[in-house]
Design an enzyme around this catalytic site. Structure first.
Site, PDB file in Angstrom:
ATOM      1  CE  LYS A  22      -1.816   1.728   3.958  1.00 17.47           C
ATOM      2  NZ  LYS A  22      -1.587   3.184   4.119  1.00 17.47           N
ATOM      3  CG  ASN A  23       2.538   2.751   3.537  1.00 18.85           C
ATOM      4  OD1 ASN A  23       1.367   3.046   3.360  1.00 18.85           O
ATOM      5  ND2 ASN A  23       3.079   2.635   4.727  1.00 18.85           N
ATOM      6  NE  ARG A  97      -2.426  13.213   8.549  1.00 17.68           N
ATOM      7  CZ  ARG A  97      -1.294  13.687   8.118  1.00 17.68           C
ATOM      8  NH1 ARG A  97      -0.489  12.936   7.413  1.00 17.68           N
ATOM      9  NH2 ARG A  97      -0.916  14.918   8.382  1.00 17.68           N
ATOM     10  CB  CYS A 121      -4.918  11.181  11.605  1.00 17.01           C
ATOM     11  SG  CYS A 121      -3.323  10.426  11.846  1.00 17.01           S
ATOM     12  NE  ARG A 126       0.490  10.711  10.073  1.00 13.25           N
ATOM     13  CZ  ARG A 126       0.150   9.603   9.454  1.00 13.25           C
ATOM     14  NH1 ARG A 126      -0.988   9.015   9.749  1.00 13.25           N
ATOM     15  NH2 ARG A 126       0.920   9.070   8.538  1.00 13.25           N
ATOM     16  CE  LYS A 166      10.274  13.882  13.395  1.00 12.31           C
ATOM     17  NZ  LYS A 166       9.118  14.138  14.304  1.00 12.31           N
ATOM     18  CB  VAL A 169       7.962   7.833   4.897  1.00  8.73           C
ATOM     19  CG1 VAL A 169       7.612   7.031   3.649  1.00  8.73           C
ATOM     20  CG2 VAL A 169       8.736   6.986   5.891  1.00  8.73           C
ATOM     21  CG  ASP A 311       3.063   1.622   9.462  1.00  5.94           C
ATOM     22  OD1 ASP A 311       2.709   2.505  10.265  1.00  5.94           O
ATOM     23  OD2 ASP A 311       3.179   1.846   8.236  1.00  5.94           O
ATOM     24  CB  ILE A 333       7.459   6.917  14.322  1.00  6.59           C
ATOM     25  CG1 ILE A 333       8.627   5.928  14.180  1.00  6.59           C
ATOM     26  CG2 ILE A 333       7.209   7.650  13.004  1.00  6.59           C
ATOM     27  CD1 ILE A 333       9.926   6.518  13.699  1.00  6.59           C
ATOM     28  NE  ARG A 403      -6.933   4.437   5.830  1.00  3.53           N
ATOM     29  CZ  ARG A 403      -5.993   4.837   6.687  1.00  3.53           C
ATOM     30  NH1 ARG A 403      -6.271   4.966   7.951  1.00  3.53           N
ATOM     31  NH2 ARG A 403      -4.781   5.122   6.261  1.00  3.53           N
TER      32      ARG A 403
HETATM   33  C1  UD1 Z   1       4.407   7.001   6.302  1.00  2.78           C
HETATM   34  C2  UD1 Z   1       3.538   5.782   6.129  1.00  2.78           C
HETATM   35  C3  UD1 Z   1       3.003   5.331   7.484  1.00  2.78           C
HETATM   36  C4  UD1 Z   1       4.153   5.109   8.448  1.00  2.78           C
HETATM   37  C5  UD1 Z   1       5.061   6.330   8.508  1.00  2.78           C
HETATM   38  C6  UD1 Z   1       6.306   6.102   9.343  1.00  2.78           C
HETATM   39  C7  UD1 Z   1       2.570   6.059   3.929  1.00  2.78           C
HETATM   40  C8  UD1 Z   1       1.360   6.350   3.120  1.00  2.78           C
HETATM   41  N1  UD1 Z   1       2.427   6.132   5.257  1.00  2.78           N
HETATM   42  O1  UD1 Z   1       3.600   8.050   6.845  1.00  2.78           O
HETATM   43  O2  UD1 Z   1       2.288   4.104   7.278  1.00  2.78           O
HETATM   44  O3  UD1 Z   1       3.647   4.854   9.738  1.00  2.78           O
HETATM   45  O4  UD1 Z   1       5.488   6.704   7.194  1.00  2.78           O
HETATM   46  O5  UD1 Z   1       7.017   5.005   8.870  1.00  2.78           O
HETATM   47  O6  UD1 Z   1       3.616   5.733   3.422  1.00  2.78           O
HETATM   48  N2  UD1 Z   1       6.721  14.814  10.406  1.00  2.78           N
HETATM   49  C9  UD1 Z   1       6.917  16.154  10.669  1.00  2.78           C
HETATM   50  N3  UD1 Z   1       6.842  17.034   9.618  1.00  2.78           N
HETATM   51  C10 UD1 Z   1       6.605  16.633   8.336  1.00  2.78           C
HETATM   52  C11 UD1 Z   1       6.407  15.259   8.079  1.00  2.78           C
HETATM   53  C12 UD1 Z   1       6.473  14.375   9.140  1.00  2.78           C
HETATM   54  O7  UD1 Z   1       7.144  16.548  11.816  1.00  2.78           O
HETATM   55  O8  UD1 Z   1       6.551  17.484   7.432  1.00  2.78           O
HETATM   56  C13 UD1 Z   1       6.765  13.841  11.536  1.00  2.78           C
HETATM   57  C14 UD1 Z   1       5.453  13.051  11.710  1.00  2.78           C
HETATM   58  O9  UD1 Z   1       4.540  13.766  12.481  1.00  2.78           O
HETATM   59  C15 UD1 Z   1       5.963  11.797  12.372  1.00  2.78           C
HETATM   60  C16 UD1 Z   1       7.332  11.588  11.752  1.00  2.78           C
HETATM   61  O10 UD1 Z   1       7.719  12.849  11.208  1.00  2.78           O
HETATM   62  O11 UD1 Z   1       6.107  12.029  13.765  1.00  2.78           O
HETATM   63  C17 UD1 Z   1       7.372  10.553  10.641  1.00  2.78           C
HETATM   64  O12 UD1 Z   1       6.337  10.824   9.733  1.00  2.78           O
HETATM   65  P1  UD1 Z   1       6.434  10.423   8.187  1.00  2.78           P
HETATM   66  O13 UD1 Z   1       7.619   9.538   8.002  1.00  2.78           O
HETATM   67  O14 UD1 Z   1       6.330  11.643   7.372  1.00  2.78           O
HETATM   68  O15 UD1 Z   1       5.128   9.552   8.016  1.00  2.78           O
HETATM   69  P2  UD1 Z   1       4.122   9.550   6.791  1.00  2.78           P
HETATM   70  O16 UD1 Z   1       4.856   9.773   5.530  1.00  2.78           O
HETATM   71  O17 UD1 Z   1       2.954  10.412   7.108  1.00  2.78           O
END
Ligand code: UD1
Length: 424
Positions: A22-23, A97, A121, A126, A166, A169, A311, A333, A403
């Site tokens: 999915k991701n 999201r 969420c 996030r 930081k 993904v 996850d 995370i 989902r």
């Molecule tokens: C993706 C995955 C999700 C997984 C997560 C962490 C998808 C669709 N989803 O989510 O399943 O749990 O990676 O492996 O691929 N953050 C910030 N600022 C930003 C972006 C992120 O502070 O601009 C923080 C987030 O709040 C979180 C951390 O960074 O605490 C990691 O988030 P991120 O790696 O971005 O997760 P997603 O891409 O949303």
């Protein structure tokens, strides 16, 4: 509306074919926005998340032909000859999201993108600040008005050095997709090394993008003026694999996961071995087996890849709730990813929370209860708990589960679980 009802206590035996990731699928589907040429994507799982994402892409001008309606996965041909709309509206973004993943490609292709802010969420606030700062580094002008992100780069994006404060993904995916069409060289320092990012990068490379350093501390992109037609197969879903492996751990028995690969699962497999689960790798699958009645406790901290994935944290916690001792599980995370804890406690688990640490004291048995799904991975941890619990567990708000897990009820039932969907 539906609920899932489980009569627990049966060990699982059988085979399950793992779906496409999915991701990986979501950003890879987004790549179709970067070119007017065809992009054929195989192995897209049939999930509500991928369905919503296709709906969003279609509203932006991507033509989608579904040429393989097999139950397991979809082969899709996507083509965005013209972008007819630059706006991802709140109605679609609030459903998922990951819709933020259209921001970088839309901006790179057309010089303009308007995307609703995703909002928080169940698992945390996030923010998307890293996505936005990275696009600004590439020369975009970004503002936020009335809950929408407005990004523009009328003269196109320009390569730059971007250092992530930081690991994110999603921000890595957005920046990577935007920079393949930027002029000159982009360096992303401290990017995510997740396998799904490598998969996205490989798809972009198959389309003609020039990318080095995927899976390392620095990704270097040499921008190109256009991308070409391509076909790509998304990788297997390592989180679905881990979830079914943990289902075997909590119930006992033996499950063969067809299509699973050891590559990308190392930290998970180390944890699995330490709790007492054996695994055997074949050329087409991994077989997971619990021999003894004893599950050993663990100390685990979730981390960006190659660490233990957030996850799989909820699913591991469900298993550790019946381990022989005290497990310590730290969530590093997301700030609020313990929504499953009160529900597991309703089923008899003994879990105490101290900030981002869960202290899980194994109990002999869980007991079925009425519980509520709160987010995707939390929900599936309740399925795992229900599979091991005495008596009946009923899980409400199960739309969260669909989902991310294709045919989960059918897959578990074919391995002997007493699980069914009930219309309510
Ligand atoms: C993706 C995955 C999700 C997984 C997560 C962490 C998808 C669709 N989803 O989510 O399943 O749990 O990676 O492996 O691929 N953050 C910030 N600022 C930003 C972006 C992120 O502070 O601009 C923080 C987030 O709040 C979180 C951390 O960074 O605490 C990691 O988030 P991120 O790696 O971005 O997760 P997603 O891409 O949303």
């Amino acid at each position: 509306m539906e609920k899932i009802s489980i009569s627990g206590g049966k060990p699982l035996f059988g085979k399950i074919r793992v779906s496409g990731s999915k991701n990986s699928s979501l950003p890879i589907l987004s790549c179709s926005l970067l070119t007017d040429k065809k992009l054929t994507i195989k192995g897209v799982p049939k999930l509500t998340d991928t369905f919503f994402f296709l709906e969003l892409l279609s509203s932006l001008g991507v033509n989608i032909s579904n040429i393989n309606k097999s139950l397991r996965s979809q082969k899709l041909i996507l083509q965005a000859k013209n972008i007819v709309n630059n706006k991802a509206p709140y109605d679609l973004v609030k459903k998922m999201r990951a819709s933020i993943l259209v921001l970088g490609p839309l901006l790179a292709r057309t010089g303009k993108a308007i995307v609703s802010l995703p909002g928080g969420c169940a698992i945390g606030t996030r923010p998307v600040d890293i996505h936005l700062k990275s696009l600004e580094k590439l020369g975009a002008v970004v503002s936020i008005e009335d809950g929408y992100i407005y990004a523009s780069a009328p003269k196109g994006l320009r390569g730059n050095k971007i250092v992530f404060p930081k690991i994110s993904v999603g921000a890595t995916a957005n920046t990577l997709m935007a920079s393949v069409l930027a002029k000159g060289i982009t360096e992303i320092v401290n990017p995510a090394k997740e396998p799904e990012i490598i998969d996205l990068g490989n798809c972009l490379k198959s389309m003609g993008a020039k990318i080095d350093g995927l899976g390392t501390n620095k990704i270097v992109i040499q921008g190109v003026s256009s991308l070409k037609e391509s076909a790509y197969h998304v990788m297997y879903d390592r989180i679905e694999t881990g979830t079914y492996a943990l289902a075997t751990a909590i119930t006992g028995g033996e499950i063969e996961l067809l299509g699973a690969k050891k590559e990308f699962l190392n930290s998970f497999l180390n944890v699995l071995e330490s709790i007492g689960i054996k695994y055997f790798v074949t050329d087409k699958s991994i077989i997971f087996k619990r021999n003894s009645n004893i599950l050993y406790p663990v100390e685990v901290t979730t981390e960006p890849y190659p660490g233990f994935p957030t996850d799989l944290q909820a699913q591991l916690m469900a298993v550790m709730s019946i381990a022989n001792g005290v497990s310590l599980i730290t969530e590093n995370i997301f700030e609020n990813r313990f929504m499953h804890v009160p529900e597991l406690i309703r089923m008899g688990a003994n879990i105490k929370l101290k900030g981002n640490l869960a202290i899980v004291e194994g109990v002999k048995k869980l007991k079925g209860a009425e519980v509520m799904a709160t987010d995707l991975r939390a929900s599936v941890s309740l399925i795992l708990a229900g599979l091991a619990a005495e008596e009946e567990t009923n899980i409400g708000r199960v739309y969260h589960i669909y989902r991310g897990y294709q045919n989960i009820v059918e897959n578990l039932r074919q391995c002997g679980a007493m699980i069914k969907r009930i219309k309510i």
